[in-house]
Structure formats: structure tokens, C-alpha cells
Design a protein around this motif. Sequence first.
Motif, PDB file in Angstrom:
ATOM      1  N   ILE A  26       0.835  -1.206   0.000  1.00 20.58           N
ATOM      2  CA  ILE A  26       0.000   0.000   0.000  1.00 20.58           C
ATOM      3  C   ILE A  26       0.868   1.254   0.000  1.00 20.58           C
ATOM      4  N   PHE A  27       1.933   1.236   0.791  1.00 23.47           N
ATOM      5  CA  PHE A  27       2.836   2.386   0.860  1.00 23.47           C
ATOM      6  C   PHE A  27       3.591   2.591  -0.460  1.00 23.47           C
ATOM      7  N   PHE A  28       3.962   1.473  -1.100  1.00 25.57           N
ATOM      8  CA  PHE A  28       4.793   1.567  -2.303  1.00 25.57           C
ATOM      9  C   PHE A  28       3.977   1.780  -3.575  1.00 25.57           C
ATOM     10  N   PHE A  29       2.665   1.672  -3.506  1.00 27.41           N
ATOM     11  CA  PHE A  29       1.829   1.731  -4.706  1.00 27.41           C
ATOM     12  C   PHE A  29       2.066   2.972  -5.568  1.00 27.41           C
ATOM     13  N   PRO A  30       2.087   4.201  -5.022  1.00 31.07           N
ATOM     14  CA  PRO A  30       2.320   5.375  -5.895  1.00 31.07           C
ATOM     15  C   PRO A  30       3.659   5.316  -6.623  1.00 31.07           C
ATOM     16  N   LEU A  31       4.716   4.916  -5.920  1.00 28.73           N
ATOM     17  CA  LEU A  31       6.031   4.824  -6.558  1.00 28.73           C
ATOM     18  C   LEU A  31       6.056   3.707  -7.604  1.00 28.73           C
ATOM     19  N   LEU A  36       6.157   1.852 -13.189  1.00 29.30           N
ATOM     20  CA  LEU A  36       5.501   1.079 -14.257  1.00 29.30           C
ATOM     21  C   LEU A  36       5.358   1.906 -15.518  1.00 29.30           C
ATOM     22  N   ILE A  37       4.950   3.162 -15.391  1.00 28.01           N
ATOM     23  CA  ILE A  37       4.760   4.018 -16.565  1.00 28.01           C
ATOM     24  C   ILE A  37       6.083   4.267 -17.272  1.00 28.01           C
ATOM     25  N   ILE A  38       7.129   4.556 -16.500  1.00 26.06           N
ATOM     26  CA  ILE A  38       8.446   4.811 -17.102  1.00 26.06           C
ATOM     27  C   ILE A  38       8.954   3.576 -17.830  1.00 26.06           C
ATOM     28  N   ARG A  39       8.798   2.430 -17.214  1.00 24.78           N
ATOM     29  CA  ARG A  39       9.325   1.209 -17.816  1.00 24.78           C
ATOM     30  C   ARG A  39       8.513   0.764 -19.021  1.00 24.78           C
ATOM     31  N   CYS A  40       7.276   1.168 -19.099  1.00 23.63           N
ATOM     32  CA  CYS A  40       6.498   0.859 -20.305  1.00 23.63           C
ATOM     33  C   CYS A  40       7.095   1.550 -21.522  1.00 23.63           C
ATOM     34  N   PHE A  41       7.519   2.801 -21.368  1.00 23.85           N
ATOM     35  CA  PHE A  41       8.176   3.514 -22.475  1.00 23.85           C
ATOM     36  C   PHE A  41       9.516   2.871 -22.808  1.00 23.85           C
ATOM     37  N   PHE A 213       6.140  -7.359 -12.781  1.00 22.99           N
ATOM     38  CA  PHE A 213       7.555  -7.365 -13.148  1.00 22.99           C
ATOM     39  C   PHE A 213       8.054  -5.939 -13.374  1.00 22.99           C
ATOM     40  N   PHE A 214       7.243  -5.102 -14.007  1.00 22.30           N
ATOM     41  CA  PHE A 214       7.650  -3.732 -14.299  1.00 22.30           C
ATOM     42  C   PHE A 214       7.518  -2.807 -13.092  1.00 22.30           C
ATOM     43  N   ALA A 215       6.559  -3.080 -12.205  1.00 22.95           N
ATOM     44  CA  ALA A 215       6.310  -2.178 -11.071  1.00 22.95           C
ATOM     45  C   ALA A 215       7.256  -2.418  -9.909  1.00 22.95           C
ATOM     46  N   ILE A 216       7.826  -3.607  -9.822  1.00 25.54           N
ATOM     47  CA  ILE A 216       8.750  -3.928  -8.728  1.00 25.54           C
ATOM     48  C   ILE A 216      10.165  -3.559  -9.153  1.00 25.54           C
ATOM     49  N   PRO A 217      10.949  -2.967  -8.256  1.00 26.67           N
ATOM     50  CA  PRO A 217      12.295  -2.493  -8.634  1.00 26.67           C
ATOM     51  C   PRO A 217      13.174  -3.550  -9.289  1.00 26.67           C
ATOM     52  N   ALA A 218      13.191  -4.777  -8.754  1.00 24.02           N
ATOM     53  CA  ALA A 218      14.087  -5.788  -9.319  1.00 24.02           C
ATOM     54  C   ALA A 218      13.519  -7.186  -9.099  1.00 24.02           C
ATOM     55  N   THR A 219      13.673  -8.008 -10.130  1.00 17.43           N
ATOM     56  CA  THR A 219      13.328  -9.423 -10.062  1.00 17.43           C
ATOM     57  C   THR A 219      14.492 -10.209 -10.633  1.00 17.43           C
ATOM     58  N   PHE A 220      15.009 -11.134  -9.855  1.00 19.51           N
ATOM     59  CA  PHE A 220      16.178 -11.909 -10.265  1.00 19.51           C
ATOM     60  C   PHE A 220      15.732 -13.283 -10.760  1.00 19.51           C
ATOM     61  N   ILE A 221      16.078 -13.560 -12.017  1.00 21.42           N
ATOM     62  CA  ILE A 221      15.767 -14.863 -12.623  1.00 21.42           C
ATOM     63  C   ILE A 221      17.073 -15.623 -12.764  1.00 21.42           C
TER      64      ILE A 221
END
Length: 447
Positions: A26-31, A36-41, A213-221
Amino acid sequence: MAENLQIDEILNQKRIGDVITKAFAIFFFPLGLILLIIRCFIGVHAFLIACLLRKSNRIRSIVMRFMCCVLGIVVRKFGERDESAQVLVSNHISILDHLAIDLISPCFLPSIWDIPTVIRWCFGYVDLGASRGRSELVQNAKKLLAETRGQPILAFPEGEITNGKRALLKFSTWAFEISDVVQPISITVSRPVPWNFSVSRIAASWLADLVLFFAIPATFINVEYLPKLTRNEDESIDEFALRTAQTIATHLKIEVSNFEPRDVAEATKRWKRDQFERRNQAGNSLSSGSSGNRLQNDRQLDECAMRIKQSHPSFHLSLIREDLQKTRNQAATITNLKLGKIPKDLNPNLDGKINLDPSSWKSIFSSRKWQMIEENRSKYLQKDGAFVATYLYDLYHSYVNRNYDFENFVEQLVNIDWEKIIRRSVFSGKCLIDLLKIIIKIRKGVE
């Protein structure tokens, strides 16, 4: 093999497991929304680069891995790729498993969907006739390997995404019919502690997984190549597939189950049904405080209409059902009956013709259905009501004509099979009225 294992244990039921993570979300939702918008571009530019550069070009792999890091998808390689193995076999835990392996070593992935040519060429999907049958898939896959002799074929024999924590699904054998030499791959996915959301969830769409995947800062595969496996001469294809599955499961420290994709499909249907029932129960509990339980579906409305009809037999069943459709509340419909807002007799406007407007067909069908139920119910009750009334009147006349004393008459009443009579009469109001009339006559006769 995994014993006493439930299918729900190998699927992610929730995105967020603990309360702390929910509060942080809930706290991180705005960020996360801004990210997400930046990474879509940025994702659009990454897609263009993937289209411009050749798939077999090493520069493309380096550039795409860097772009994926900017998008928050960090692919880490472990182990070495064995070029002698033309078939790669991996477990399946996210929608980006193929992309992660393709960034390290370009490969083909058979597709069963109707994907545009540009996207198919960009991400390595190939149409090998999987929708036309298993034999067509195996034959085309062998032909593709004979023509290319460079890029391997990637297969996910599980057929469905799992959580990778308890067990693997039973491997399909089509990938092991292509070649006797395969290289197993184990995939694990991790996220930083504050963002430890599940990468997949049962019944979730691929778009919802991609947004996270886009909204979270990092995902390690983490992609780890295991030593290649060769089929033995006395080993069947099923045994070879099981041995490969056990190799991957042992490396992941999990087990191999007997569940198949159809079991996952059934679990998904069951999960959706349970979620729907929970939402209905929550809606009923919210509305029960002020206006009573709200009837949610047609089955509840039908049952309620029959209950009201038993208490108010003089009203037409079709009219009760129509009012319930409007109020969706039993108490409100009973109030309308008492206030005279609902007529007792049906005055149908149907002349035998069907309206050309399709939107009215459902209401016409429902009205005729309930009218037919009312007519047949009335006939049945009239027939059984006459049976009960005749039975009781005959008993009364035998008492009057033969001058039986009242005690003998009461004894005969006690010996009557009342359960049979009540069951046949279906609690007919007419029968009960007739019974009361007979008892009044008997009392007058005794006096």
C-alpha cells in the motif's frame, strides 16, 4: 514421487503472503505506478531493438540483457551450455522463463497461439503445428533442428506454471521424442524482501504478472544449466522423461508429482468458484444488517418463490417469481403480497407470438415456464386434495350411518396412514381446510 501432495500446494494461491508485505505494498503503490509508466516507455524501445538486431547476434543478447536490467528483470546465468544438446528442458515458474533463457542462449519455443509474425520472430516463437497434434509437433521439431543446426528448441514439459517450491508437474514426453540428448535447466526467481510478491498466481492473466515485473524495482531470474542427459538403449521415452524431471527436482530440492496440466485446469476452476462464493457470502453479510439476505442467483430466487407459494397459495407462482426478481428479498416480496401490490391472478399478455427483440426472450421464457409450473401444480394438488377429502368424508359418513361411537371413530382416525396422505397432498391448503370442516361436523354430531 510425491505422495499425499495436493495440487493447491504447487500453485501460488496469493500474491502476498504476510501482513507486513501487504502494508508495504500500500505504501509503495504510488512509486510502483510511476515506475511502471516509465518502464512501459523503455519496454517499447527494448522491443524495437529486439526487432532490429538478428536473433543469433551476440550483441543483441548483451544489449537486451542490459535493457532488461533497466526494466527490473535481472537474468543471472549459472553453469555452461552444452552445444551438443539440441533440446533444452526446463521447469516453468513464470511468464518470462523463455525470455530469460533466450537472452543467454537464443532458442526456439513451440507456440500453440496465433501470434503475429513480428512478435514471433522477435521472441523466438515458432509454429510447429502443436495445435494439429502431437505427431505433427514432433515431426516439425525434428525438421527444424535438421535445418537450423545452431539454435536449440526449448521445452517446458510441465505445460503449466507452478510455484517451484513443492513439486514439479509430470513431464510430457513430446520433447524427449525429438532427440535422445537433452540438457536440463533449473529456473528460480527471487525478489528483494520488501517486494517478495509471487511471480505468478493461480487464474491470473499474463498481463497482471507482467505489470508486477515492471512495477517492482528488481526481479532476479536464475538460470542454471545442468549436465546433459542421454537416453539409454533399454530406457523408454517415459522413463527418460521421468529421469530428467527427477534431475531438475533434485537440484531444486523438491519432488516430482503425478499431476498434469488438466489437474491444474480443474484446480483453477475450483479456485474461481470458491472465490465467487466467498464474494457472494461477503455481499450477503453486508446486506443482512439492514434489509435481510439478498438473493444472488436464479436458484435462490426459485427456491424462495416456492417457499412463499406454500405460505400464500392463492397467489400465482409466476407473479411471486417476478416480484422476487425485482426485490431480491423474501421479506420485501411477502410485504408486497400483504399490501396488495401483487395481483393474485395472472393476466398474461402473451398471444402465442415471440417478440423479435432478443432482449425480451428471456423474460417471456421465464413467464411461460412459471405459468406451466403453476398450472401443473394446481392440477396435482386438486387431484390429491380430492383424494384426501373423499377419504375423510367416507370415514365420517361411515361413522354417521353405522352409528359408531365417538371412541371407535377416534381410534380409526389414529390408525389412518397420515404420513402417506400428507405426502400425497403436498401440504395442500384445501386438504387441511376439509379436515377442519370434518372435525367441526364430528364435534357437532357428538354434541
